[in-house]
Design a protein around this motif. Structure first.
Motif, mmCIF file in Angstrom:
data_model
loop_
_atom_site.group_PDB
_atom_site.id
_atom_site.type_symbol
_atom_site.label_atom_id
_atom_site.label_comp_id
_atom_site.label_asym_id
_atom_site.label_seq_id
_atom_site.Cartn_x
_atom_site.Cartn_y
_atom_site.Cartn_z
ATOM 1 N N THR A 293 0.804 -1.225 0.000
ATOM 2 C CA THR A 293 0.000 0.000 0.000
ATOM 3 C C THR A 293 0.836 1.274 0.000
ATOM 4 N N GLY A 294 2.132 1.177 0.336
ATOM 5 C CA GLY A 294 2.961 2.364 0.433
ATOM 6 C C GLY A 294 2.710 3.180 1.683
ATOM 7 N N LYS A 295 2.031 2.597 2.671
ATOM 8 C CA LYS A 295 1.719 3.299 3.914
ATOM 9 C C LYS A 295 2.792 3.040 4.967
ATOM 10 N N ALA B 95 -8.487 6.426 -9.664
ATOM 11 C CA ALA B 95 -8.036 5.903 -8.372
ATOM 12 C C ALA B 95 -7.955 4.391 -8.492
ATOM 13 N N ARG B 96 -6.841 3.832 -8.064
ATOM 14 C CA ARG B 96 -6.683 2.384 -8.081
ATOM 15 C C ARG B 96 -6.474 1.876 -6.670
ATOM 16 N N GLY B 97 -7.154 0.809 -6.331
ATOM 17 C CA GLY B 97 -6.999 0.245 -4.993
ATOM 18 C C GLY B 97 -8.147 -0.680 -4.644
ATOM 19 N N ALA C 14 -10.292 2.916 -3.059
ATOM 20 C CA ALA C 14 -10.535 3.510 -4.378
ATOM 21 C C ALA C 14 -11.829 4.318 -4.389
ATOM 22 N N VAL C 15 -12.873 3.776 -3.776
ATOM 23 C CA VAL C 15 -14.156 4.486 -3.708
ATOM 24 C C VAL C 15 -14.029 5.753 -2.864
ATOM 25 N N LEU C 16 -13.397 5.630 -1.701
ATOM 26 C CA LEU C 16 -13.263 6.784 -0.821
ATOM 27 C C LEU C 16 -12.512 7.926 -1.506
ATOM 28 N N ASP C 17 -11.463 7.582 -2.251
ATOM 29 C CA ASP C 17 -10.635 8.616 -2.862
ATOM 30 C C ASP C 17 -11.372 9.442 -3.918
ATOM 31 N N LEU C 18 -12.412 8.865 -4.534
ATOM 32 C CA LEU C 18 -13.172 9.612 -5.543
ATOM 33 C C LEU C 18 -14.540 10.055 -5.035
#
Length: 419
Positions: A105-107, A234-236, A249-253
């Motif tokens: 995730t890069g977190k 947004a990918r995820g 992905a949904v939250l980001d858009l």
């Protein structure tokens, strides 16, 4: 009056991420610092973040990933004032929290994977710097004094005097953590421009829920939202819920959908590509003339219930072989797999929103100190400001950066102690 003003502390309201950071850095000056918090313990959004693990920071930061209705240049200047590498060192050397990368995730999470460690150690650092922390102190109002100081009104009628005031009271998201918008109301009452507030990073709903039967399925997808001449992607992770959709992905858009609804404009269109495969990839797989079924090819790449739903929507019997698939059927299926319109009717609002969109316009503050351009001695930081980032530690980064700037600014602006 001036003599009394010289004895007054720097008061910081809100013991969330931004407020605690502001208190730590305000304590670097020669003034006493008081941190007020309406809840009994503070830092509740820290505690619930990352599933109780607290995604402290992203491993990379791009200002272009943030959303604001204010100046993009001002936003960039604020974000770059405390480089990511320096923040990581601060947590390791000053707070005593080593961070570990989650590669997929890069977190960046604390090595302990405990959000409570983050909250407790930040508060402990503030106390070591001699910050006085008061819990159960709910802000009701604030007003400037003629001598340059501030009066802070608390629930119950108590009034406190401050040499400088830092508001870090958050927005409206997740009200169970203590966010109620009081600071934003005060800022607006003091004449600040507050851009339209809205829930951001929030799940979307569909009523009636067309895909309730798929609840629990969580593929990795790419979402695309056309906005004017741009295409925002947004990918995820994507999660079907009983009420609609969630996942990073949904939250980001989601803010695009929320804003289209609030503004009464055409509902934001969101397309889903359910796998990494694009149209050409699926065309090649589905033009194979072998004896296999279309369903088996699709199920190789998607959970069976989702694959079967997409096949049914394309009007294709799951017993149909590849050699029997007509060109028009193949095109419908490829569209459904790579450019599927996501049906939505609403959102979960502030109750489940990760952050509040909108807020005090960035042009209202000095980007170096977070000091109000309208009221000297007033500093604003964190979620109150008109900016938010995507899922993945970006909003904590915003809190750390603006909290540090506000605390440092308040310490520098405070007059020297009398005597």
């Amino acid at each position: 009056m001036a003599q009394q003003h010289n004895q007054d502390p720097v008061i910081i309201v809100g013991a969330g991420a931004a407020g605690i950071m502001a208190a730590i850095f305000a304590a670097g000056g020669d003034r006493p610092v008081v941190l007020l918090e309406r809840t009994r313990d503070g830092g509740r959004k820290i505690l619930i973040s990352g599933g109780g693990r607290c995604n402290i920071l992203p491993s990379q930061m791009d200002p272009a990933q943030f959303v604001t209705d204010s100046s993009a240049a001002t936003l960039r200047n604020i974000l770059r004032s405390w480089p990511l590498a320096e923040q990581i060192r601060f947590f390791a050397d000053e707070v005593g929290i080593l961070l570990a990368l989650e590669p997929e995730t890069g977190k960046l999470f604390p090595v302990s994977n405990r959000a409570r460690d983050v909250r407790d150690r930040l508060l402990a650092l503030a106390v070591r710097h001699r910050v006085s922390v008061r819990f159960g102190a709910a802000l009701t109002g604030a007003a400037p004094r003629k001598d340059g100081g501030w009066l802070v009104q608390l629930e119950g009628g108590e009034t406190l005097a401050a040499s400088r005031l830092v508001l870090a009271t958050g927005g409206l998201s997740v009200p169970t953590t203590g966010s109620d918008g009081t600071g934003l109301d005060i800022a607006r009452g003091l004449g600040h421009v507050v851009h339209q507030l809205y829930p951001a990073l929030t799940p979307l709903t569909d009523q009636p829920p067309r895909y309730a039967a798929l609840a629990g399925i969580s593929p990795v997808v790419t979402l695309e939202a056309p906005v004017g001449r741009r295409r925002i992607t947004a990918r995820g992770g994507f999660l079907f819920t009983h009420r609609g959709y969630s996942g990073p992905a949904v939250l980001d858009l989601s803010h695009l959908a929320v804003r289209s609804r609030l503004e009464g404009s055409t509902p934001q269109v969101i397309y889903v590509r359910w796998t990494e495969l694009g149209p050409d990839d699926w065309e090649r797989r589905l033009t194979d003339r072998g004896p296999g079924t279309v369903a088996n090819v699709v199920r190789e790449h998607l959970p069976q219930r989702l694959a079967d739903t997409l096949l049914a929507e394309a009007g294709i019997d799951d017993r149909r072989t590849l050699s029997q698939l007509r060109r028009d059927e193949r095109r419908r299926l490829v569209d459904g797999l790579t450019r599927h319109p996501l049906p939505w009717t609403g959102d979960e609002g502030y109750r489940k929103a990760e952050v509040t969109g909108g807020g005090v316009a960035l042009g209202e503050i000095d980007p170096h100190t977070m000091e109000s351009r309208r009221h000297p001695g007033l500093f604003l930081c964190g979620e109150m400001l008109d900016a938010f980032g995507p899922i993945g530690g970006y909003n904590f980064l915003w809190a750390w950066v603006t909290g540090r700037a506000a605390g440092t600014g308040a310490a520098r602006r405070a007059p020297p102690l009398a005597g």
